[in-house]
Design an enzyme around this catalytic site. Structure first.
Site, PDB file in Angstrom:
ATOM      1  N   GLU A  17      -5.064   8.347  -6.380  1.00 35.52           N
ATOM      2  CA  GLU A  17      -4.363   8.636  -5.115  1.00 35.52           C
ATOM      3  C   GLU A  17      -2.941   9.129  -5.387  1.00 35.52           C
ATOM      4  OE1 GLU A  17      -5.279   4.864  -3.287  1.00 35.52           O
ATOM      5  OE2 GLU A  17      -7.374   5.483  -3.176  1.00 35.52           O
ATOM      6  N   GLY A  43     -13.395   3.707  -2.430  1.00 35.98           N
ATOM      7  CA  GLY A  43     -13.392   3.523  -0.987  1.00 35.98           C
ATOM      8  C   GLY A  43     -14.596   4.126  -0.273  1.00 35.98           C
ATOM      9  N   GLY A  58     -10.123  -2.309  -4.944  1.00 32.36           N
ATOM     10  CA  GLY A  58      -9.290  -1.959  -3.801  1.00 32.36           C
ATOM     11  C   GLY A  58      -9.680  -2.785  -2.589  1.00 32.36           C
ATOM     12  N   GLY A  59     -10.512  -2.202  -1.732  1.00 37.32           N
ATOM     13  CA  GLY A  59     -10.865  -2.814  -0.451  1.00 37.32           C
ATOM     14  C   GLY A  59     -11.273  -4.270  -0.525  1.00 37.32           C
ATOM     15  N   GLU A  81     -11.933   5.069 -12.976  1.00 39.85           N
ATOM     16  CA  GLU A  81     -12.190   5.066 -11.537  1.00 39.85           C
ATOM     17  C   GLU A  81     -12.647   6.448 -11.085  1.00 39.85           C
ATOM     18  OE1 GLU A  81      -9.932   1.737  -9.408  1.00 39.85           O
ATOM     19  OE2 GLU A  81      -8.608   3.471  -9.467  1.00 39.85           O
ATOM     20  N   ASN A  83      -5.976  -4.116  -6.138  1.00 40.00           N
ATOM     21  CA  ASN A  83      -5.012  -3.079  -5.760  1.00 40.00           C
ATOM     22  C   ASN A  83      -4.984  -3.016  -4.236  1.00 40.00           C
ATOM     23  OD1 ASN A  83      -3.572  -0.749  -5.288  1.00 40.00           O
ATOM     24  ND2 ASN A  83      -5.086   0.635  -6.202  1.00 40.00           N
ATOM     25  N   TRP A  84      -3.916  -3.542  -3.658  1.00 42.94           N
ATOM     26  CA  TRP A  84      -3.848  -3.604  -2.191  1.00 42.94           C
ATOM     27  C   TRP A  84      -3.470  -2.267  -1.563  1.00 42.94           C
ATOM     28  CZ3 TRP A  84      -1.809  -8.718   0.403  1.00 42.94           C
ATOM     29  CH2 TRP A  84      -2.721  -9.745   0.124  1.00 42.94           C
ATOM     30  N   LYS A  85      -3.035  -1.324  -2.387  1.00 39.73           N
ATOM     31  CA  LYS A  85      -2.636   0.003  -1.868  1.00 39.73           C
ATOM     32  C   LYS A  85      -1.626  -0.178  -0.723  1.00 39.73           C
ATOM     33  CE  LYS A  85      -7.029   1.743  -3.450  1.00 39.73           C
ATOM     34  NZ  LYS A  85      -8.098   2.699  -3.319  1.00 39.73           N
ATOM     35  N   SER A 110     -15.294   0.989  -5.422  1.00 35.08           N
ATOM     36  CA  SER A 110     -16.315   0.313  -4.614  1.00 35.08           C
ATOM     37  C   SER A 110     -16.944  -0.902  -5.301  1.00 35.08           C
ATOM     38  CB  SER A 110     -17.400   1.296  -4.156  1.00 35.08           C
ATOM     39  OG  SER A 110     -16.834   2.272  -3.278  1.00 35.08           O
ATOM     40  N   HIS A 156      -2.961   6.321 -10.806  1.00 36.90           N
ATOM     41  CA  HIS A 156      -4.088   6.147  -9.884  1.00 36.90           C
ATOM     42  C   HIS A 156      -4.431   7.507  -9.264  1.00 36.90           C
ATOM     43  CE1 HIS A 156      -6.458   4.954  -6.420  1.00 36.90           C
ATOM     44  NE2 HIS A 156      -6.670   3.810  -7.033  1.00 36.90           N
TER      45      HIS A 156
HETATM   46  P1  PGA Z   1     -12.008   0.541  -3.795  1.00 37.00           P
HETATM   47  O1  PGA Z   1     -10.687   1.095  -4.553  1.00 37.00           O
HETATM   48  O2  PGA Z   1     -12.404  -0.730  -4.471  1.00 37.00           O
HETATM   49  O3  PGA Z   1     -11.574   0.337  -2.376  1.00 37.00           O
HETATM   50  O4  PGA Z   1     -13.054   1.603  -3.942  1.00 37.00           O
HETATM   51  C1  PGA Z   1     -10.537   0.978  -5.937  1.00 37.00           C
HETATM   52  C2  PGA Z   1      -9.227   1.573  -6.394  1.00 37.00           C
HETATM   53  O5  PGA Z   1      -8.852   2.655  -5.927  1.00 37.00           O
HETATM   54  O6  PGA Z   1      -8.512   0.979  -7.225  1.00 37.00           O
END
Ligand code: PGA
Length: 246
Positions: A92, A166, A227-228, A160, A9-11, A206, A90
């Site tokens: 967010e 993050g 994500g990251g 999640e 997930n590149w956000k 994470s 998600h």
């Molecule tokens: P993260 O994000 O790996 O940067 O913690 C995961 C996500 O929100 O899908």
């Protein structure tokens, strides 16, 4: 057998130059034994489309197919751009855009109508974890976010924990197992009983090259939403290798 899924997930990250990361990944995994998915920002959908075995997904969609909704993208448009998946609900989006589970369910339904696989996210906040209500929260989110169109093929669930996203903090493997077992049992005990065994459950929050193998060895974990670490081909490649071997 559930086929494992490594989803990136590149956000709100990534410019055209970064698509080279995906081409590099596609070269390193010509015939992977698990599914690989990248969900880039909408601006990169055209550039990311057609990268070998790597599937593409959106990060959100509207409930409708088209219309006067400035800034929104429909599931049909994502499919038309080459997407096979879309992340929905998600944390967010739930937090930044006040998306409630009822809205998420409508989006999931729209995704299915467009032929997309929905990756439906659930997860508790730190206050909910500390307050002992994790299973109540994720159970309610699961029930509320799944429309009647859900099947094991068109839906993936991602657990999640909000406090792990993050932050570099992850739950213990026991906590991950507890929630994943709970989600599988909740599906098995409800309207989707026939789908429960085949549905993929991802862990997200994470996930890094150094914790991936342990997470993937946990029962009922069928992959990860990353994500990251998905922004760097090296890191995501190590996570994919750990998953394909798990
Ligand atoms: P993260 O994000 O790996 O940067 O913690 C995961 C996500 O929100 O899908």
């Amino acid at each position: 057998m559930r086929r494992k899924l490594a989803a990136g997930n590149w956000k709100m990250n990534g410019l055209r130059a970064d698509v080279a990361q995906i081409s590099a990944l596609a070269k390193s995994f010509p015939a992977p034994e698990c599914d690989i998915l990248i969900c880039p920002p909408a601006t990169l959908l055209a550039a990311v489309n057609g990268q070998g075995v790597i599937s593409m997904g959106g990060q959100d969609c509207h409930t409708g197919t088209h219309g006067a909704h400035t800034g929104d993208i429909s599931a049909q448009m994502l499919a038309d751009a080459g997407a096979r998946y879309v992340i929905l609900g998600h944390s967010e989006r739930r937090a930044d855009h006040a998306e409630a589970s009822a809205l998420v369910a409508q989006k999931v339904s729209a995704a299915h109508a467009a032929g997309l696989i929905a990756v439906v996210c659930v997860g508790e906040t730190l206050a909910e974890r500390d307050g002992g209500t994790t299973l109540d929260v994720v159970g309610a989110q699961l029930d509320g976010s799944l429309p009647t169109t859900v099947t094991a093929e068109n839906t993936v669930i991602a657990y999640e924990p909000v406090w792990a996203i993050g932050t570099g903090r992850i739950p213990t493997l026991g906590q991950i197992a507890e929630v994943h077992d709970f989600l599988r049992a909740r599906l098995a005990g409800g309207a989707f009983a026939a789908q429960a065994d085949g549905m993929r459950l991802l862990y997200g929050g994470s996930v890094k090259p150094d914790n991936a193998a342990d997470i993937f060895a946990t029962a009922n974990v069928d992959g990860a939403l990353v994500g990251g670490a998905s922004l760097k081909a090296d890191d995501f490649g190590k996570i994919i290798s750990a998953l394909c071997k798990a």
